[in-house]
Design a protein around this motif. Structure first.
Motif, PDB file in Angstrom:
ATOM      1  N   ARG A   1     -11.320   1.165  12.937  1.00  0.00           N
ATOM      2  CA  ARG A   1     -11.625   2.453  12.749  1.00  0.00           C
ATOM      3  C   ARG A   1     -10.585   3.446  12.772  1.00  0.00           C
ATOM      4  O   ARG A   1      -9.865   3.365  13.637  1.00  0.00           O
ATOM      5  N   PRO A   2     -10.384   4.040  11.576  1.00  0.00           N
ATOM      6  CA  PRO A   2      -9.506   5.272  11.634  1.00  0.00           C
ATOM      7  C   PRO A   2      -9.895   6.377  12.604  1.00  0.00           C
ATOM      8  O   PRO A   2     -10.965   6.671  12.759  1.00  0.00           O
ATOM      9  N   VAL A   3      -8.837   6.755  13.231  1.00  0.00           N
ATOM     10  CA  VAL A   3      -8.937   7.748  14.234  1.00  0.00           C
ATOM     11  C   VAL A   3      -8.467   9.140  13.754  1.00  0.00           C
ATOM     12  O   VAL A   3      -9.019  10.200  14.164  1.00  0.00           O
ATOM     13  N   ALA A   4      -7.330   9.143  12.938  1.00  0.00           N
ATOM     14  CA  ALA A   4      -6.818  10.517  12.237  1.00  0.00           C
ATOM     15  C   ALA A   4      -6.476  10.050  11.024  1.00  0.00           C
ATOM     16  O   ALA A   4      -5.973   8.772  10.706  1.00  0.00           O
ATOM     17  N   PRO A   5      -6.010  11.127   9.976  1.00  0.00           N
ATOM     18  CA  PRO A   5      -5.739  10.560   8.832  1.00  0.00           C
ATOM     19  C   PRO A   5      -4.410  10.101   8.797  1.00  0.00           C
ATOM     20  O   PRO A   5      -3.346  10.412   9.722  1.00  0.00           O
ATOM     21  N   VAL A   6      -4.002   9.388   7.822  1.00  0.00           N
ATOM     22  CA  VAL A   6      -2.790   8.840   7.846  1.00  0.00           C
ATOM     23  C   VAL A   6      -1.912   9.822   7.150  1.00  0.00           C
ATOM     24  O   VAL A   6      -1.856  10.698   6.723  1.00  0.00           O
ATOM     25  N   SER A   7      -0.546   9.278   7.559  1.00  0.00           N
ATOM     26  CA  SER A   7       0.612  10.253   7.377  1.00  0.00           C
ATOM     27  C   SER A   7       0.634  10.430   5.859  1.00  0.00           C
ATOM     28  O   SER A   7       0.404   9.168   5.099  1.00  0.00           O
ATOM     29  N   GLU A   8       1.165  11.462   5.244  1.00  0.00           N
ATOM     30  CA  GLU A   8       1.411  11.450   3.634  1.00  0.00           C
ATOM     31  C   GLU A   8       2.002  10.334   2.883  1.00  0.00           C
ATOM     32  O   GLU A   8       1.933   9.999   1.625  1.00  0.00           O
ATOM     33  N   ASN A   9       3.250   9.789   3.752  1.00  0.00           N
ATOM     34  CA  ASN A   9       4.286   8.920   3.089  1.00  0.00           C
ATOM     35  C   ASN A   9       3.754   7.590   3.604  1.00  0.00           C
ATOM     36  O   ASN A   9       4.797   6.711   3.568  1.00  0.00           O
ATOM     37  N   LEU A  10       2.674   7.247   3.825  1.00  0.00           N
ATOM     38  CA  LEU A  10       2.378   5.827   4.637  1.00  0.00           C
ATOM     39  C   LEU A  10       2.821   4.826   3.298  1.00  0.00           C
ATOM     40  O   LEU A  10       2.286   4.627   2.206  1.00  0.00           O
ATOM     41  N   GLU A  11       3.611   3.803   3.743  1.00  0.00           N
ATOM     42  CA  GLU A  11       3.988   2.644   2.920  1.00  0.00           C
ATOM     43  C   GLU A  11       3.996   1.446   3.587  1.00  0.00           C
ATOM     44  O   GLU A  11       4.642   1.548   4.884  1.00  0.00           O
ATOM     45  N   ALA A  12       2.972   0.680   3.355  1.00  0.00           N
ATOM     46  CA  ALA A  12       2.884  -0.574   3.966  1.00  0.00           C
ATOM     47  C   ALA A  12       2.476  -1.939   3.285  1.00  0.00           C
ATOM     48  O   ALA A  12       2.210  -1.870   2.267  1.00  0.00           O
ATOM     49  N   TYR A  13       2.731  -3.036   4.010  1.00  0.00           N
ATOM     50  CA  TYR A  13       2.445  -4.417   3.457  1.00  0.00           C
ATOM     51  C   TYR A  13       1.078  -4.826   4.098  1.00  0.00           C
ATOM     52  O   TYR A  13       1.001  -4.818   5.218  1.00  0.00           O
ATOM     53  N   PHE A  14      -0.100  -5.127   3.412  1.00  0.00           N
ATOM     54  CA  PHE A  14      -1.273  -5.626   3.988  1.00  0.00           C
ATOM     55  C   PHE A  14      -1.357  -7.112   3.494  1.00  0.00           C
ATOM     56  O   PHE A  14      -1.430  -7.325   2.350  1.00  0.00           O
ATOM     57  N   LEU A  15      -1.533  -8.166   4.473  1.00  0.00           N
ATOM     58  CA  LEU A  15      -1.841  -9.523   4.249  1.00  0.00           C
ATOM     59  C   LEU A  15      -3.118  -9.669   5.018  1.00  0.00           C
ATOM     60  O   LEU A  15      -3.184  -9.421   6.039  1.00  0.00           O
ATOM     61  N   PHE A  16      -4.109 -10.364   4.176  1.00  0.00           N
ATOM     62  CA  PHE A  16      -5.339 -10.843   4.618  1.00  0.00           C
ATOM     63  C   PHE A  16      -5.556 -12.181   4.374  1.00  0.00           C
ATOM     64  O   PHE A  16      -5.326 -12.608   2.997  1.00  0.00           O
ATOM     65  N   ILE A  17      -5.761 -13.060   5.283  1.00  0.00           N
ATOM     66  CA  ILE A  17      -5.817 -14.470   5.008  1.00  0.00           C
ATOM     67  C   ILE A  17      -7.361 -15.038   5.382  1.00  0.00           C
ATOM     68  O   ILE A  17      -7.634 -14.648   6.827  1.00  0.00           O
TER      69      ILE A  17
ATOM     70  N   LEU B   1       0.902  -1.323  -0.103  1.00  0.00           N
ATOM     71  CA  LEU B   1      -0.122  -0.015  -0.097  1.00  0.00           C
ATOM     72  C   LEU B   1       0.868   1.298   0.069  1.00  0.00           C
ATOM     73  O   LEU B   1       1.711   1.235   0.899  1.00  0.00           O
ATOM     74  N   ARG B   2       0.364   2.108  -0.701  1.00  0.00           N
ATOM     75  CA  ARG B   2       0.935   3.647  -0.654  1.00  0.00           C
ATOM     76  C   ARG B   2      -0.494   4.464  -0.774  1.00  0.00           C
ATOM     77  O   ARG B   2      -0.896   4.676  -1.950  1.00  0.00           O
ATOM     78  N   LEU B   3      -0.805   4.798   0.483  1.00  0.00           N
ATOM     79  CA  LEU B   3      -2.105   5.547   0.623  1.00  0.00           C
ATOM     80  C   LEU B   3      -1.867   7.060   0.709  1.00  0.00           C
ATOM     81  O   LEU B   3      -1.063   7.554   1.488  1.00  0.00           O
ATOM     82  N   PRO B   4      -2.554   7.532  -0.158  1.00  0.00           N
ATOM     83  CA  PRO B   4      -2.789   9.078   0.227  1.00  0.00           C
ATOM     84  C   PRO B   4      -3.000   9.466   1.387  1.00  0.00           C
ATOM     85  O   PRO B   4      -4.077   8.734   2.021  1.00  0.00           O
ATOM     86  N   GLY B   5      -2.450  10.533   2.262  1.00  0.00           N
ATOM     87  CA  GLY B   5      -2.918  10.792   3.422  1.00  0.00           C
ATOM     88  C   GLY B   5      -4.658  11.096   3.854  1.00  0.00           C
ATOM     89  O   GLY B   5      -4.920  10.894   4.714  1.00  0.00           O
ATOM     90  N   GLN B   6      -5.230  11.580   2.619  1.00  0.00           N
ATOM     91  CA  GLN B   6      -6.449  11.978   2.791  1.00  0.00           C
ATOM     92  C   GLN B   6      -7.332  10.520   2.657  1.00  0.00           C
ATOM     93  O   GLN B   6      -8.587  10.989   2.836  1.00  0.00           O
ATOM     94  N   MET B   7      -6.745   9.608   2.204  1.00  0.00           N
ATOM     95  CA  MET B   7      -7.903   8.508   2.101  1.00  0.00           C
ATOM     96  C   MET B   7      -8.600   8.081   3.059  1.00  0.00           C
ATOM     97  O   MET B   7      -9.947   7.929   3.046  1.00  0.00           O
ATOM     98  N   LEU B   8      -8.234   8.195   4.363  1.00  0.00           N
ATOM     99  CA  LEU B   8      -9.000   7.811   5.725  1.00  0.00           C
ATOM    100  C   LEU B   8      -9.586   8.940   6.390  1.00  0.00           C
ATOM    101  O   LEU B   8     -10.220   8.682   7.114  1.00  0.00           O
ATOM    102  N   THR B   9      -9.717  10.113   5.777  1.00  0.00           N
ATOM    103  CA  THR B   9      -9.842  11.203   6.613  1.00  0.00           C
ATOM    104  C   THR B   9     -11.398  11.408   6.417  1.00  0.00           C
ATOM    105  O   THR B   9     -12.268  11.714   7.499  1.00  0.00           O
TER     106      THR B   9
END
Length: 144
Positions: free
Chosen positions: A87-103, A32-40
């Motif tokens: 539940r998102p509590v605050a916007p993600v930072s602008e530079n969020l980079e993460a791996y998401f694994l769902f099984i 994931l590379r999420l824009p900061g506003q995605m969860l706002t």
């Protein structure tokens, strides 16, 4: 929050991914590379019906997991079991980079992972679902 989100509901993550892979209804992995506003704009609580892992390489986000608020920071690993709420509590930072694994729970059972053991040992509500990692360990884990 009546619905438990499954793999089919998470396909939209491909729109925010550098890499996205899904094996039927068994699992999906996304860089994931999420824009900061995605969860706002959303304050909806969602329940994920699967084993969920999030490896944060860069950036941070504040999220409520099962009624407790956590700061997911750079070089941290979040692991939660099926039925966990988010539940998102605050916007993600602008530079969020993460791996998401769902099984999916079915695939977890097929590969003989006993979620009851995980729930009692690591994923219980009394223990934090977050594990801080050294930067080199986070990079190594991200390579897998």
């Amino acid at each position: 929050m009546d619905k438990a989100y499954c793999i089919d509901d998470l396909r939209e993550l491909a729109n925010y991914s550098g890499n996205f892979s899904q094996m039927g209804k068994d699992y999906l992995i996304s860089r994931l590379r999420l824009p900061g506003q995605m969860l706002t704009t959303t304050t909806e609580t969602v329940r994920l019906d699967g084993l969920t892992m999030l490896l944060t390489l860069k950036g941070s986000m504040k999220i409520m997991i099962n009624t407790e608020t956590y700061d997911l920071t750079e070089n941290s690993l979040m692991v939660t079991g099926p039925g966990s709420t988010f539940r998102p509590v605050a916007p993600v930072s602008e530079n969020l980079e993460a791996y998401f694994l769902f099984i999916s729970p079915k695939f977890v059972a097929d590969i003989n992972i006993d979620l009851n053991v995980l729930q009692k040992s690591h994923l219980s509500h009394k223990r934090s679902p977050l594990l801080p990692l050294k930067p080199e360990k986070a990079i190594l884990l991200g390579q897998y």
